[in-house]
Design a protein around this motif. Structure first.
Motif, PDB file in Angstrom:
ATOM      1  N   ILE A   3       1.640   7.540 -31.060  1.00 16.09           N
ATOM      2  CA  ILE A   3       1.424   6.094 -31.123  1.00 16.09           C
ATOM      3  C   ILE A   3       0.449   5.725 -32.236  1.00 16.09           C
ATOM      4  O   ILE A   3       0.626   4.715 -32.937  1.00 16.09           O
ATOM      5  CB  ILE A   3       0.911   5.578 -29.763  1.00 16.09           C
ATOM      6  N   SER A   4      -0.571   6.555 -32.427  1.00 13.59           N
ATOM      7  CA  SER A   4      -1.550   6.248 -33.463  1.00 13.59           C
ATOM      8  C   SER A   4      -1.003   6.447 -34.864  1.00 13.59           C
ATOM      9  O   SER A   4      -1.578   5.939 -35.837  1.00 13.59           O
ATOM     10  CB  SER A   4      -2.794   7.121 -33.273  1.00 13.59           C
ATOM     11  N   ALA A   5       0.119   7.170 -34.998  1.00 17.41           N
ATOM     12  CA  ALA A   5       0.665   7.473 -36.318  1.00 17.41           C
ATOM     13  C   ALA A   5       1.461   6.326 -36.913  1.00 17.41           C
ATOM     14  O   ALA A   5       1.859   6.399 -38.079  1.00 17.41           O
ATOM     15  CB  ALA A   5       1.540   8.724 -36.250  1.00 17.41           C
ATOM     16  N   VAL A   6       1.740   5.284 -36.133  1.00 17.00           N
ATOM     17  CA  VAL A   6       2.547   4.173 -36.633  1.00 17.00           C
ATOM     18  C   VAL A   6       1.673   3.070 -37.226  1.00 17.00           C
ATOM     19  O   VAL A   6       2.170   1.998 -37.559  1.00 17.00           O
ATOM     20  CB  VAL A   6       3.444   3.590 -35.520  1.00 17.00           C
ATOM     21  N   GLU A   7       0.359   3.304 -37.308  1.00 15.63           N
ATOM     22  CA  GLU A   7      -0.524   2.317 -37.926  1.00 15.63           C
ATOM     23  C   GLU A   7      -0.011   1.982 -39.333  1.00 15.63           C
ATOM     24  O   GLU A   7       0.521   2.856 -40.034  1.00 15.63           O
ATOM     25  CB  GLU A   7      -1.948   2.884 -38.009  1.00 15.63           C
ATOM     26  N   PRO A   8      -0.105   0.730 -39.762  1.00 17.49           N
ATOM     27  CA  PRO A   8      -0.874  -0.365 -39.161  1.00 17.49           C
ATOM     28  C   PRO A   8      -0.157  -1.135 -38.055  1.00 17.49           C
ATOM     29  O   PRO A   8      -0.657  -2.152 -37.597  1.00 17.49           O
ATOM     30  CB  PRO A   8      -1.142  -1.269 -40.359  1.00 17.49           C
ATOM     31  N   ILE A   9       1.033  -0.693 -37.663  1.00 20.83           N
ATOM     32  CA  ILE A   9       1.730  -1.365 -36.567  1.00 20.83           C
ATOM     33  C   ILE A   9       1.047  -0.978 -35.249  1.00 20.83           C
ATOM     34  O   ILE A   9       0.788   0.199 -34.996  1.00 20.83           O
ATOM     35  CB  ILE A   9       3.221  -0.971 -36.544  1.00 20.83           C
ATOM     36  N   ARG A  10       0.775  -1.936 -34.411  1.00 20.54           N
ATOM     37  CA  ARG A  10       0.129  -1.706 -33.135  1.00 20.54           C
ATOM     38  C   ARG A  10       1.165  -1.841 -32.024  1.00 20.54           C
ATOM     39  O   ARG A  10       1.986  -2.774 -32.047  1.00 20.54           O
ATOM     40  CB  ARG A  10      -1.014  -2.691 -32.908  1.00 20.54           C
ATOM     41  N   VAL A  11       1.110  -0.935 -31.066  1.00 21.27           N
ATOM     42  CA  VAL A  11       2.072  -0.928 -29.951  1.00 21.27           C
ATOM     43  C   VAL A  11       1.334  -1.293 -28.676  1.00 21.27           C
ATOM     44  O   VAL A  11       0.308  -0.685 -28.337  1.00 21.27           O
ATOM     45  CB  VAL A  11       2.738   0.461 -29.815  1.00 21.27           C
ATOM     46  N   TYR A  12       1.878  -2.296 -27.954  1.00 22.34           N
ATOM     47  CA  TYR A  12       1.228  -2.775 -26.734  1.00 22.34           C
ATOM     48  C   TYR A  12       2.253  -2.850 -25.598  1.00 22.34           C
ATOM     49  O   TYR A  12       3.473  -2.794 -25.812  1.00 22.34           O
ATOM     50  CB  TYR A  12       0.634  -4.168 -26.951  1.00 22.34           C
ATOM     51  N   HIS A  13       1.716  -3.024 -24.387  1.00 22.38           N
ATOM     52  CA  HIS A  13       2.565  -3.268 -23.227  1.00 22.38           C
ATOM     53  C   HIS A  13       3.153  -4.679 -23.291  1.00 22.38           C
ATOM     54  O   HIS A  13       2.612  -5.570 -23.966  1.00 22.38           O
ATOM     55  CB  HIS A  13       1.756  -3.128 -21.930  1.00 22.38           C
ATOM     56  N   ALA A  14       4.234  -4.877 -22.553  1.00 19.68           N
ATOM     57  CA  ALA A  14       4.864  -6.197 -22.517  1.00 19.68           C
ATOM     58  C   ALA A  14       3.936  -7.243 -21.923  1.00 19.68           C
ATOM     59  O   ALA A  14       4.040  -8.435 -22.243  1.00 19.68           O
ATOM     60  CB  ALA A  14       6.170  -6.132 -21.714  1.00 19.68           C
ATOM     61  N   ARG A  15       3.006  -6.809 -21.068  1.00 22.57           N
ATOM     62  CA  ARG A  15       2.074  -7.766 -20.473  1.00 22.57           C
ATOM     63  C   ARG A  15       1.160  -8.400 -21.508  1.00 22.57           C
ATOM     64  O   ARG A  15       0.681  -9.521 -21.318  1.00 22.57           O
ATOM     65  CB  ARG A  15       1.238  -7.057 -19.398  1.00 22.57           C
ATOM     66  N   VAL A  16       0.919  -7.712 -22.603  1.00 19.31           N
ATOM     67  CA  VAL A  16       0.107  -8.291 -23.674  1.00 19.31           C
ATOM     68  C   VAL A  16       0.837  -9.460 -24.315  1.00 19.31           C
ATOM     69  O   VAL A  16       0.227 -10.484 -24.672  1.00 19.31           O
ATOM     70  CB  VAL A  16      -0.242  -7.213 -24.716  1.00 19.31           C
ATOM     71  N   LEU A  17       2.142  -9.329 -24.470  1.00 13.29           N
ATOM     72  CA  LEU A  17       2.923 -10.436 -25.027  1.00 13.29           C
ATOM     73  C   LEU A  17       2.855 -11.660 -24.110  1.00 13.29           C
ATOM     74  O   LEU A  17       2.780 -12.802 -24.589  1.00 13.29           O
ATOM     75  CB  LEU A  17       4.373  -9.990 -25.236  1.00 13.29           C
ATOM     76  N   SER A  18       2.882 -11.423 -22.807  1.00  8.60           N
ATOM     77  CA  SER A  18       2.734 -12.533 -21.862  1.00  8.60           C
ATOM     78  C   SER A  18       1.366 -13.187 -22.013  1.00  8.60           C
ATOM     79  O   SER A  18       1.241 -14.417 -21.947  1.00  8.60           O
ATOM     80  CB  SER A  18       2.920 -12.027 -20.429  1.00  8.60           C
ATOM     81  N   TYR A  19       0.338 -12.360 -22.217  1.00  8.15           N
ATOM     82  CA  TYR A  19      -1.011 -12.894 -22.397  1.00  8.15           C
ATOM     83  C   TYR A  19      -1.096 -13.755 -23.657  1.00  8.15           C
ATOM     84  O   TYR A  19      -1.701 -14.843 -23.654  1.00  8.15           O
ATOM     85  CB  TYR A  19      -2.001 -11.729 -22.477  1.00  8.15           C
TER      86      TYR A  19
END
Length: 1177
Positions: A322-338
């Motif tokens: 997951i850290s190797a895709v920087e600068p793209i950040r990966v989050y849970h779907a709940r973050v999108l709701s927030y």
């Protein structure tokens, strides 16, 4: 229209406050697919009683508005990030799915409505399925079009001469008066002209333009206008009734209706070429039905740690950390709701903004930018913090495949969808290998296609240029309450990411089942206490926990029949038995039946008297099947001797019996006649699906609280009565078997309650509830699904998407019931409810059976998955009865694995979520399946108890022939086609005669192969509430020719045909509600088949009038008697149980063959008795 006008260059919105208001209005109409309203005519139901309905026209217009305004800058060229409107793609897709499921129907009370022309064409263009648009357009023209325009809907009384102007509503039976005299509106010809222009159909444009020109009227100033409507004058109503569309009508309503004439002017301008279609539709919505290019779904695999990266490389699969895709950040779907919760917030106007936390697959398949950062979101189904369903990798793999198909049909954005899949440690088994299900899906992705969907697998950086990227520009504004930074996201993540489970106070698990089961590596020998405990009991989940499961169904005990009689008396229903509730059941007369023929059945009946559990029912079902299979096929329904056949017909057709099927509308004077065998007709009213408590009472919720299985729990609890709580707690801190920990904790729950503090380890606050929570996570870790479900039930856990799943079913015009019949125990849900209310209803219906309550939630989620992806599975199913579905799944599982009755329900509870979903799919699709034991690296194949837990796999089988209503339909269709003498001629070219309805015996040799198949098919179709095609329409036609239909004591009056039209959904629901009052699925299905046979009388016009009220249940009973007489004459199989050549033969009750409602089991298993008997008469 706001969107179209803004896109054309007009600026209508000028302030940010107005933008926020429009944005909140969008949030409101996003839920239009689930909110009943009063429709395009603002009348609600057809009777205008103020009852709102789900209307296809409202949903279609809401969908069109959302699509038009999505990503539109309301300030036009002078706008910016703050003036852009955002809509959720998943909500638009939901509206589209509901619209497609409803068309061409408008609502529950309107089978068709001309207002739908504005949905399938200008101005909505809401339907992107050209075939569905064509069907809707054709039905409007065929059913509603007249000489002066189209009716709004069938039996519309508005402004007719028969309408009472002193009141705004109609009486239900009054609607028949308006048939064929509805006002005709030229407005809809204007819509058809516009439709032809936008579709390029010049012939349609010319046809309706000429027709419209002929009916225009001239005003005093010479201006020609289109009137509002045309009505039938009072002196010509009777002639119009006799010959519809034959009388001249008069113009009525407004002289210059703005709606009609504006559309007429617009169509004239377009037709003459003064304006172009693009000027009227600048957003190009008219091309919605154009074919779309094939979609390519991009999938990016990410690993949560470096170890998984190495493990995946061993499989030949390249994944990134997951850290190797920087600068793209990966989050849970709940973050999108927030993030979206800040959209539309306006404190000055008191607007709360987006309050929905649901973001589906379409939303998470996009990339988003915020403050120069690119963000990707993991789909909701991969969220490990949800219900335990996300812990089953097989289910995740299956959901992944179905979601790819969902994207294929619902993606409407620019750019390709990108799914981010995180490979977690939960997907890696104890050997360090990826679970086979996920590995199989990933390998298919590598090949480029999966389930017909084109997929490309790659790195996130490779997909940037081809992905759909949206800007969260509204979060970059300076508006108070909306601005969000990356630091805010980090803070939110810390607040929602809780530990994977509670702190452990129980010993580490070294054994899951028992000492014979698989064991994890142990570092020390079992303690003395453990050895003693294993010696004393081997309960596992089959101990205290299994005893609390009480999915009880039908029984043939005396108490059950007495209970139903009491219910009949309480509700005022006439008893269907000839003995009072206080009397005992008739004795079993064994002299008339060979004892050697049914030993297992007699034992099954006695077991029914001792228990009312589902497991006992399953065993009796299996014994009934074995009995049918072992019975020698001495004759198949009919004798081959014509003399005997004529003799049978003479016995079968006395005139008084034929007359007893019908009665006058108010004269129940016909009493039950003796059968041809001289045995009084006694229909047992006992229900196969009635739960009774120890006192024999039934029908209420109170009978659910203490079931027989709960009483047995006391015996096991008594095992610990001499053990001090302190000693028991000490054992709990030492045992390393998961099953032993579960039993002890459950005992503490049973005697102390959830909030009792155990003080384990000398620490306070370690309540029983806390220990059960720990058991929940441990059992989920080791995939002990029966314990997972039981602990989830005790803790009251619910599926996060439960309300959403139930809504998906309801808005697609399906009713849902939970619990087993009869009512009031079976709870019916007809409208969307909040999650807490749904959970409360489920708990009331399931009583003390915690596992069943959780299982019900699971089934609802799976049903919602299927109805979204494969709606054809639910064709002709108006009510989904979850209790009966669980019962059928259990009986089918018991039949397939041929297990003892005591294990059937436990096997069902031990199935993984995926296996349970797969079993449900096979049941719904009528596909044969098998069960195979799957070997695990942790389980020994020779261990029987290991097979009980997580060792069953559902395997598809091909079946050579389908038995049931489908075959009945094929037989009826075959009979109808016999009228065609020339090859290729239509089957309906001429009617059948009674003499032509003869069934041959060419398939009699297949009897042994299909023994029990028809009975099984009827049980399945009855439990699933599956009806034949056009069944409800045919019932309407039958009802039109008689005074009513009596089904098991419940009347369908002929007045229903005066209120409702043949294809009206409201009528189908009324018929279904009566059929659902029959708790026995197979008996209910016989009623359906009897009604289908009656419909042949109407379709072939054998009788002009069917007389008074037809007693359908009596028709079935008499058909059963015909069958038994036939069997007696030819010494058929039924002579072993229900009939004999002996003149004084006494038929025992309950029937020895296991038949219910007084109908022989062989009759239930007959493919032709129900079809043949009414035709003979």
């Amino acid at each position: 229209m706001l969107a179209q006008m803004t896109a054309s260059g007009l600026q209508i919105i000028f302030t940010i406050d107005e933008v926020d208001f429009i944005q909140n209005l969008v949030f409101y109409i996003e839920n239009a697919y689930r909110i009943p309203d009063y429709g395009i005519w603002e009348r609600g139901d057809k009777c205008n009683h103020g009852l709102p309905e789900l209307n296809a026209s409202s949903i279609g217009m809401a969908k069109a508005a959302l699509e038009a305004i999505n990503e539109l800058d309301l300030f036009g060229a002078r706008g910016g990030a703050a003036s852009v409107i955002h809509c959720k793609s998943d909500k638009i897709a939901q509206c589209a799915a509901i619209l497609h499921s409803m068309l061409p129907r408008e609502s529950t009370s309107k089978e068709i409505d001309a207002g739908l022309l504005g949905i399938i064409s200008f101005p909505g263009f809401a339907c992107d399925d050209e075939s569905l648009c064509s069907i809707t357009r054709t039905q409007i023209i065929d059913k509603l079009q007249g000489r002066y325009g189209c009716c709004r809907f069938l039996r519309d009384g508005y402004k007719t001469v028969k309408e009472d102007p002193t009141r705004l509503y109609y009486e239900p039976a009054e609607l028949k008066v308006f048939e064929n005299i509805e006002c005709e509106w030229p407005l809809f010809w204007c819509y058809l002209i516009l439709d032809g222009i936008f579709r390029g159909n010049k012939e349609q444009v010319d046809e309706y333009s000429e027709a419209l020109d002929e009916i225009m009227v001239r005003l005093d100033d010479g201006t020609r206008v289109v009137p509002e409507f045309y009505y039938v004058p009072a002196d010509k109503v009777d002639l119009e009734y006799k010959n519809p569309h034959s009388q001249d009508r008069l113009p009525g309503g407004k002289t210059q209706p703005m709606w009609t004439n504006s559309l007429h002017i617009l169509s004239s301008l377009l037709r003459e070429g003064f304006i172009a279609p693009g000027e009227v539709d600048p957003l190009n919505r008219r091309i919605a039905t154009e074919p779309k290019p094939d979609l390519v779904v991009q999938v990016c695999l990410l690993a949560e740690d470096v170890e998984i990266v190495h493990r995946m490389a061993e499989h030949g699969i390249e994944v990134e950390h997951i850290s190797a895709v920087e600068p793209i950040r990966v989050y849970h779907a709940r973050v999108l709701s927030y993030l979206n919760s800040r959209l539309g917030v306006n404190d000055k106007m008191g607007l709360s903004g987006n309050v929905s936390s649901d973001h589906g697959l379409l939303s998470t398949s996009k990339l988003y930018t915020l403050h120069g950062h690119t963000m990707a979101f993991v789909p909701q189904f991969l969220d490990q913090h949800q219900f335990y369903l996300a812990l089953d990798n097989d289910l995740l793999a299956d959901i992944c495949k179905s979601d790819l198909a969902y994207l294929r049909y619902n993606w409407r954005e620019l750019g390709r969808p990108t799914i981010t899949v995180t490979i977690t440690s939960n997907m890696i088994d104890h050997g360090g290998f990826l679970q086979p299900a996920m590995l199989n899906v990933i390998n298919k992705m590598k090949n480029g296609y999966i389930n017909g969907v084109q997929v490309t697998l790659g790195k996130m950086s490779e997909f940037i240029n081809t992905s759909c990227i949206k800007k969260l520009s509204f979060l970059e504004t300076t508006t108070a309450g909306q601005r969000v930074d990356i630091s805010d996201i980090t803070s939110y993540l810390h607040s929602i990411l809780s530990p994977a489970g509670p702190k452990s106070f129980l010993p580490a698990v070294k054994q899951v089942f028992s000492e014979e089961s698989f064991s994890l590596p142990a570092t020390e020998a079992p303690s003395k206490i453990e050895k003693e405990q294993k010696r004393k009991r081997r309960s596992s989940v089959h101990g205290i926990i299994s005893r609390t499961r009480s999915i009880d169904v039908d029984n043939l005990s005396q108490e059950s029949h007495v209970a139903i009689e009491k219910q009949n008396v309480a509700t005022g229903r006439r008893s269907k038995t000839e003995f009072s509730p206080a009397t005992t059941m008739p004795p079993i007369v064994e002299t008339h039946l060979p004892r050697t023929s049914t030993p297992n059945l007699l034992e099954g009946v006695s077991r029914f008297k001792r228990s009312a559990s589902l497991l006992t029912f399953i065993q009796a079902v299996e014994e009934s099947k074995e009995y049918l299979a072992k019975t020698p096929p001495r004759a198949i329904l009919r004798t081959t001797d014509p003399a005997e056949e004529n003799a049978a017909a003479q016995v079968i057709i006395p005139s008084e019996r034929r007359r007893s099927w019908t009665e006058g509308p108010l004269s129940p004077r016909h009493e039950k006649k003796p059968t041809p065998l001289g045995v009084p007709q006694r229909k047992i009213s006992g229900s196969f699906h009635l739960l009774t408590d120890m006192a024999g009472s039934s029908g209420g919720i109170a009978s659910m609280t203490k079931t027989p299985s709960w009483v047995e729990d006391k015996e096991l609890i008594g095992m610990y009565k001499d053990v001090e709580i302190e000693d028991l707690l000490k054992q709990l801190t030492e045992v390393t078997s998961l099953r032993d920990q579960a039993d002890i904790v459950h005992y503490l729950y049973a005697v102390k309650g959830l909030e009792w503090d155990t003080k384990i380890g000398g620490k306070t606050g370690v309540t029983v509830k806390y220990l059960i929570e720990e058991l929940y996570y441990k059992s989920a870790q080791f995939k002990v699904w029966s314990l997972v479900r039981h602990t989830a039930g005790i803790l009251g856990k619910q599926v996060e998407q439960l309300a959403h799943a139930l809504t998906d079913l309801l808005v697609r015009q399906k009713q849902v019931s939970v619990g087993l019949p009869p009512e009031p125990r079976e709870k019916t849900i007809t409208a969307p409810l909040p999650p807490r209310e749904i959970t409360k209803i489920i708990r009331e219906a399931c009583g003390d059976d915690k596992s069943s309550a959780v299982l019900t939630q699971e089934i609802l989620v799976y049903l919602a998955m299927f109805i979204r992806t494969e709606p054809k599975l639910f064709h002709e199913m108006l009510r989904l009865r979850v209790g009966l579905i669980i019962q059928v799944m259990t009986t089918e599982l018991a039949r397939t694995i041929n297990c003892p009755a005591g294990e059937a329900y436990e096997h069902l509870m031990t199935l993984s979520p995926y296996e349970l979903k797969d079993l449900l799919y096979h049941i719904l699709s009528s596909k044969e399946f098998g069960v195979s034991p799957t070997q695990s690296s942790h389980h020994k194949s020779s261990n029987a108890s290991a097979l009980m837990e997580r060792q069953l796999s559902i395997v598809s089988h091909r079946k050579s022939k389908v038995f049931g209503v489908d075959e009945l339909q094929q037989q009826v269709s075959g009979l109808s086609s016999r009228g065609s003498s020339k090859p290729g001629s239509r089957a309906t070219s001429r009617r059948m005669t009674l003499s032509e309805v003869i069934l041959d015996d060419e398939n009699a040799d297949d009897y042994e192969d299909r023994a029990g198949q028809w009975l099984r098919r009827r049980r399945l179709d009855g439990a699933l509430n599956r009806a034949p095609s056009d069944f409800y329409t045919k019932v309407w036609k039958v009802l039109e020719r008689c005074q009513g239909l009596s089904i098991d004591g419940h009347l369908l009056s002929q007045n229903l045909t005066r209120e409702m039209t043949p294809h009206e959904f409201k009528f189908a629901l009324r018929v279904e509600s009566v059929l659902n009052l029959i708790p026995q699925p197979e008996y209910r299905q016989l009623m359906v088949e009897a009604l289908m046979v009656l419909s042949l009388v109407v379709e072939n016009d054998w009788l002009k009038n069917l007389g008074g009220t037809i007693r359908v249940d009596r028709l079935v009973i008499d058909a059963n008697e015909i069958f038994l007489v036939d069997q007696g004459l030819c010494e058929g199989d039924a002579t072993l149980c229900c009939t004999s050549k002996e003149p004084n033969f006494y038929r025992p009750y309950p029937l020895r063959c296991g038949g219910i409602a007084g109908v022989c089991l062989h009759f239930y298993d007959s493919a032709r008795a129900v079809v043949t008997a009414p035709w003979r008469i």
